[in-house]
Motif scaffolding. Structure first.
Motif: not given
Length: 120
Positions: A62-72, A96-97, A101-102
């Motif tokens: 969830g934290d990764l997804a929030r911080n990648m939001a808007g990235c192409e 696992e990391g 990430l994926l």
């Protein structure tokens, strides 16, 4: 012709050797780079070059997804290397990391992910 100018790119491992070179090269080419770093990472050099840094753990989708939001794009250069027998930690971070990430990139709508790995 393809240009990195104004492209939003998330980079993991950006405080490491390969990841820092990727993040800085992308920034030099005009990309809007967001480094996903650990809370304990020294990100001063990245910030000085105009790279935005966000604290994100490979353990938290969830934290990764929030911080990648808007990235192409995402460049995944984070990983654990060593020559000892800390196999559980290596598996957690490298396998696992990467899976996390994926999953996060998929949730965030990232179009392309580049995975960087090492024989180590």
């Amino acid at each position: 012709m393809f240009s990195w100018k104004d492209r939003k790119v998330a980079v993991t491992g950006a405080t490491g050797f390969v990841g820092s070179h990727a993040a800085l090269a992308l920034r030099e080419q005009g990309a809007d780079v967001r480094a996903l770093v650990r809370a304990t990472s020294d990100s001063q050099r990245l910030r000085a070059a105009g790279v935005a840094c966000a604290i994100a753990s490979l353990d938290d989708v969830g934290d990764l997804a929030r911080n990648m939001a808007g990235c192409e794009f995402a460049i995944h250069a984070a990983g654990a290397v060593g020559f000892d027998t800390a196999w559980d930690a290596y598996y957690r971070i490298n396998v696992e990391g990467t899976r996390n990430l994926l999953d996060a990139a998929r949730q965030a709508g990232v179009r392309r992910v580049v995975h960087v790995s090492s024989i180590v």
